[in-house]
Write an enzyme that holds these catalytic residues in place. Structure first.
Site, PDB file in Angstrom:
ATOM      1  N   GLN A  20      80.748  69.019 -23.364  1.00 25.32           N
ATOM      2  CA  GLN A  20      79.487  68.363 -23.714  1.00 25.32           C
ATOM      3  C   GLN A  20      79.519  67.708 -25.092  1.00 25.32           C
ATOM      4  O   GLN A  20      78.686  66.850 -25.378  1.00 25.32           O
ATOM      5  CB  GLN A  20      78.334  69.375 -23.637  1.00 25.32           C
ATOM      6  N   ARG A  77      78.124  79.698 -31.208  1.00 23.25           N
ATOM      7  CA  ARG A  77      78.753  79.869 -29.904  1.00 23.25           C
ATOM      8  C   ARG A  77      79.301  78.526 -29.429  1.00 23.25           C
ATOM      9  O   ARG A  77      78.552  77.560 -29.316  1.00 23.25           O
ATOM     10  CB  ARG A  77      77.720  80.398 -28.890  1.00 23.25           C
ATOM     11  N   HIS A 123      83.419  77.226 -19.827  1.00 23.69           N
ATOM     12  CA  HIS A 123      82.120  76.577 -19.653  1.00 23.69           C
ATOM     13  C   HIS A 123      82.338  75.339 -18.764  1.00 23.69           C
ATOM     14  O   HIS A 123      82.180  74.207 -19.207  1.00 23.69           O
ATOM     15  CB  HIS A 123      81.500  76.230 -21.011  1.00 23.69           C
ATOM     16  N   GLU A 170      77.636  81.099 -16.777  1.00 20.31           N
ATOM     17  CA  GLU A 170      76.831  80.790 -15.598  1.00 20.31           C
ATOM     18  C   GLU A 170      77.636  80.623 -14.313  1.00 20.31           C
ATOM     19  O   GLU A 170      77.683  79.531 -13.723  1.00 20.31           O
ATOM     20  CB  GLU A 170      75.979  79.540 -15.854  1.00 20.31           C
ATOM     21  N   ASN A 312      71.335  83.462 -20.396  1.00 19.10           N
ATOM     22  CA  ASN A 312      70.885  82.091 -20.622  1.00 19.10           C
ATOM     23  C   ASN A 312      69.531  81.952 -19.952  1.00 19.10           C
ATOM     24  O   ASN A 312      69.419  82.164 -18.744  1.00 19.10           O
ATOM     25  CB  ASN A 312      71.860  81.086 -19.996  1.00 19.10           C
ATOM     26  N   TYR A 314      65.879  79.623 -19.612  1.00 19.15           N
ATOM     27  CA  TYR A 314      65.131  78.399 -19.894  1.00 19.15           C
ATOM     28  C   TYR A 314      63.719  78.413 -19.320  1.00 19.15           C
ATOM     29  O   TYR A 314      62.787  77.928 -19.939  1.00 19.15           O
ATOM     30  CB  TYR A 314      65.884  77.179 -19.338  1.00 19.15           C
ATOM     31  N   GLU A 382      71.784  81.422 -24.538  1.00 21.83           N
ATOM     32  CA  GLU A 382      71.219  80.060 -24.519  1.00 21.83           C
ATOM     33  C   GLU A 382      69.711  80.138 -24.321  1.00 21.83           C
ATOM     34  O   GLU A 382      69.236  80.922 -23.490  1.00 21.83           O
ATOM     35  CB  GLU A 382      71.781  79.205 -23.368  1.00 21.83           C
ATOM     36  N   TRP A 431      70.055  76.691 -27.659  1.00 20.06           N
ATOM     37  CA  TRP A 431      70.757  75.581 -27.015  1.00 20.06           C
ATOM     38  C   TRP A 431      69.968  74.310 -27.328  1.00 20.06           C
ATOM     39  O   TRP A 431      68.842  74.199 -26.893  1.00 20.06           O
ATOM     40  CB  TRP A 431      70.858  75.784 -25.500  1.00 20.06           C
ATOM     41  N   GLU A 438      74.472  66.088 -21.083  1.00 16.97           N
ATOM     42  CA  GLU A 438      73.750  67.053 -20.244  1.00 16.97           C
ATOM     43  C   GLU A 438      74.251  66.953 -18.798  1.00 16.97           C
ATOM     44  O   GLU A 438      73.493  66.730 -17.864  1.00 16.97           O
ATOM     45  CB  GLU A 438      72.243  66.836 -20.396  1.00 16.97           C
ATOM     46  N   TRP A 439      75.567  67.096 -18.628  1.00 13.81           N
ATOM     47  CA  TRP A 439      76.202  67.153 -17.320  1.00 13.81           C
ATOM     48  C   TRP A 439      75.733  66.006 -16.416  1.00 13.81           C
ATOM     49  O   TRP A 439      75.775  64.860 -16.825  1.00 13.81           O
ATOM     50  CB  TRP A 439      75.980  68.547 -16.699  1.00 13.81           C
TER      51      TRP A 439
HETATM   52  C1  GBH Z   1      72.741  75.528 -19.054  1.00 11.02           C
HETATM   53  O1  GBH Z   1      72.575  75.566 -17.677  1.00 11.02           O
HETATM   54  C2  GBH Z   1      74.157  75.149 -19.380  1.00 11.02           C
HETATM   55  O2  GBH Z   1      74.925  76.295 -19.680  1.00 11.02           O
HETATM   56  C3  GBH Z   1      74.281  74.148 -20.489  1.00 11.02           C
HETATM   57  O3  GBH Z   1      75.585  73.650 -20.521  1.00 11.02           O
HETATM   58  C4  GBH Z   1      73.235  73.077 -20.302  1.00 11.02           C
HETATM   59  O4  GBH Z   1      73.385  72.023 -21.203  1.00 11.02           O
HETATM   60  C5  GBH Z   1      71.894  73.728 -20.467  1.00 11.02           C
HETATM   61  O5  GBH Z   1      71.738  74.748 -19.536  1.00 11.02           O
HETATM   62  C6  GBH Z   1      70.695  72.816 -20.319  1.00 11.02           C
HETATM   63  O6  GBH Z   1      70.502  72.426 -18.989  1.00 11.02           O
HETATM   64  O7  GBH Z   1      67.698  69.353 -11.662  1.00 11.02           O
HETATM   65  O8  GBH Z   1      65.780  70.653 -11.026  1.00 11.02           O
HETATM   66  O9  GBH Z   1      67.685  70.792  -9.745  1.00 11.02           O
HETATM   67  C7  GBH Z   1      71.290  75.924 -17.242  1.00 11.02           C
HETATM   68  C8  GBH Z   1      71.209  75.780 -15.761  1.00 11.02           C
HETATM   69  C9  GBH Z   1      71.375  73.791 -14.499  1.00 11.02           C
HETATM   70  C10 GBH Z   1      69.283  74.841 -14.892  1.00 11.02           C
HETATM   71  C11 GBH Z   1      70.674  72.545 -14.036  1.00 11.02           C
HETATM   72  C12 GBH Z   1      68.586  73.622 -14.390  1.00 11.02           C
HETATM   73  C13 GBH Z   1      68.750  71.639 -13.021  1.00 11.02           C
HETATM   74  C14 GBH Z   1      67.762  71.953 -11.960  1.00 11.02           C
HETATM   75  N1  GBH Z   1      70.575  74.542 -15.424  1.00 11.02           N
HETATM   76  N2  GBH Z   1      69.393  72.881 -13.477  1.00 11.02           N
HETATM   77  S1  GBH Z   1      67.212  70.580 -11.056  1.00 11.02           S
END
Ligand code: GBH
Length: 491
Positions: A20, A77, A123, A170, A312, A314, A382, A431, A438-439
């Site tokens: 990233q 980290r 990761h 994860e 982690n 959110y 995170e 985080w 962001e992937w």
């Molecule tokens: C983390 O994943 C990662 O470890 C980190 O690399 C990343 O930058 C960070 O979170 C922020 O996203 O599009 O509605 O289907 C957290 C797992 C993966 C949860 C993506 C939300 C999208 C759901 N996340 N997911 S959706």
């Protein structure tokens, strides 16, 4: 309201991951990873973005570590890119000294600033070489031996200075997003028309076992050959939302919420924290599609006792029982996930991405549930969010990230409350240190406390970056109520 206190030895800092932020994908002998391939083969799947340059951290790490110092962080980290260390990935493939040298410099530069390194071994950036050779994580027996050797090289070369290890970040996302819906590399799925055709009914569960056993190999190796001399800690980072019942009057929705958490967390936490088999509800739904652990697998899991649970966190959601026979491509446990309950009540305030609402009260419940169920000290590895509308903001606008400041404050208070519930929570990583790739969402979604200008690569601290230390100082200085000594002494 006054802030809720935290233990006085609480550890905190910021987090990132190699792909990233690093860029420099062709430098110093780095091999390709499945994320290079994923971004370049079908750029539409990552909104046109790739990690070729990213934040150019590979060349700017000194400047980035200066930011950490300026923010007052005690810990950092980051993750190591496996294919910088072993470009082709396998246990008989050569080690790349130039890759080792980069992380040597990074670790030394952290220690010179008095910042404690926390290292994630994996990761998400699997070396392409072992994906091509035998299917990567789809091959349970081969991948765990290659991961064990990679871990060994890292302990040998960095373990004199690195005392905090996270094996895998994860595993749920790796399995489900990589091999279920195909949203992440290597992008395999049978239910996503854009994906590389895979078998979604079986692959995520096979990959899950490969990750569990890889974690177990790396951890038992540490316990056997390195713990005594290096005296470090090791754990894993699991994601997983907390789930509330959609209809609080309906027993089936309570069961759905519990089942959803078992599919999210128990899948990995049962074997890695308790050396136990998968949750029963998973076997009941998945039958023989879920691999078994052999006696020797269990023996390995028992030798892989770890020091902490990395969490982690959110957001949280409502869980609604689906009431139909689950499809063989269902990985949620026959549950609908919703952001509003039966009465139209929202789970929390909207952020800058649709999947994330601020749910601090449920974070407290989640921490307390995980601590009671799995019994390991918890480090929050995170937590963070993008502010509403931040994707469209200029730097001048984005630095006023009041939403993020409030999000952090609320979530730190939730940790304090869970400590009051009796949980042993020892640390926190926001985080992320800076806006980064962001992937599959590309560069639009900004989780950083530092604004990254992707044209100039200039970094600008947001308000939250400079306020986090103050938030921790306030919470760590006050004496906790139950530490106050015998009643009567202070009155
Ligand atoms: C983390 O994943 C990662 O470890 C980190 O690399 C990343 O930058 C960070 O979170 C922020 O996203 O599009 O509605 O289907 C957290 C797992 C993966 C949860 C993506 C939300 C999208 C759901 N996340 N997911 S959706």
């Amino acid at each position: 309201m006054s802030p809720v206190s935290l233990p006085s030895d609480f550890e905190w800092g910021f987090a990132t991951a190699a792909y990233q932020i690093e860029g420099a994908v062709d430098e110093d002998g780095r091999g390709k990873s499945i994320w290079d391939t994923f971004c370049h083969l079908q750029p539409t799947r990552t909104k046109g973005a790739d990690g070729d340059v990213a934040c150019d951290h590979y060349h700017r790490y000194e400047e980035d570590l200066d930011l950490l110092s300026r923010y007052g962080a005690a810990s950092y980290r980051f993750s190591i890119s496996w294919s910088r260390i072993i470009p082709l990935g396998g246990r008989d493939d050569p080690v790349n000294e130039a890759g080792i040298a980069f992380y040597d410099k990074l670790i030394d530069a952290l220690l010179a600033r008095g910042i404690t390194p926390w290292v994630t071994l994996y990761h998400w950036d699997l070396p392409q070489g072992i994906h091509d050779r035998y299917g990567g994580w789809l091959n349970v027996e081969e991948s765990q031996l290659d991961f064990e050797r990679y871990a060994k090289v890292c302990y040998e070369r960095f373990g004199d200075r690195v005392k905090n290890w996270i094996t895998i970040n994860e595993p749920w996302i790796v399995s489900i997003f990589g091999y279920g819906n195909g949203w992440n590399a290597p992008g395999r799925s049978s239910i996503n028309p854009m994906a590389v055709q895979g078998d979604t009914s079986t692959e995520p569960w096979i990959v899950g076992k490969a990750l569990i056993m890889s974690h177990a190999r790396a951890t038992s190796l540490y316990n056997r050959d390195f713990r005594h001399s290096q005296k470090g800690k090791i754990g894993i980072s699991l994601n997983g939302d907390y789930y509330e019942p959609w209809d609080s009057q309906d027993r089936r929705d309570y069961e759905a919420a519990e089942r959803r958490m078992e599919f999210h967390i128990g899948w990995f936490a049962n074997p890695v924290c308790l050396a136990q088999d998968y949750p029963e509800c998973m076997r009941a739904q998945l039958g023989e599609r879920l691999p078994h652990f052999t006696e020797s697998d269990f023996a390995l899991l028992r030798n892989a006792d770890m020091d902490f649970y990395g969490m982690n966190y959110y957001t949280s959601q409502y869980a609604q029982n689906r009431g139909t026979i689950p499809l063989d491509t269902d990985f949620l446990g026959n549950v609908n996930e919703l952001q509003e309950n039966k009465d139209g009540m929202s789970i929390g305030e909207k952020s800058g991405v649709s999947w994330l609402r601020s749910t601090p009260n449920l974070f407290r419940k989640h921490l307390t549930r995980v601590y009671r169920k799995y019994g390991k000290p918890i480090y929050v590895t995170e937590n963070g969010c993008p502010c509403p509308g931040e994707d469209k903001m200029t730097c001048e606008e984005a630095v006023n990230d009041d939403y993020r400041v409030q999000y952090f404050a609320d979530h730190l208070d939730a940790i304090g409350r869970s400590c009051e519930d009796g949980s042993d929570i020892r640390g926190y990583f926001a985080w992320s240190l800076m806006d980064n790739l962001e992937w599959s969402d590309g560069y639009g979604v900004r989780f950083g406390v530092t604004f990254t200008d992707y044209d100039t690569l200039e970094r600008t601290p947001k308000r939250s970056a400079l306020l986090l230390k103050k938030m921790f100082d306030e919470r760590m200085s006050t004496t906790r109520e139950h530490d106050a000594g015998p009643v009567g002494l202070n009155d």
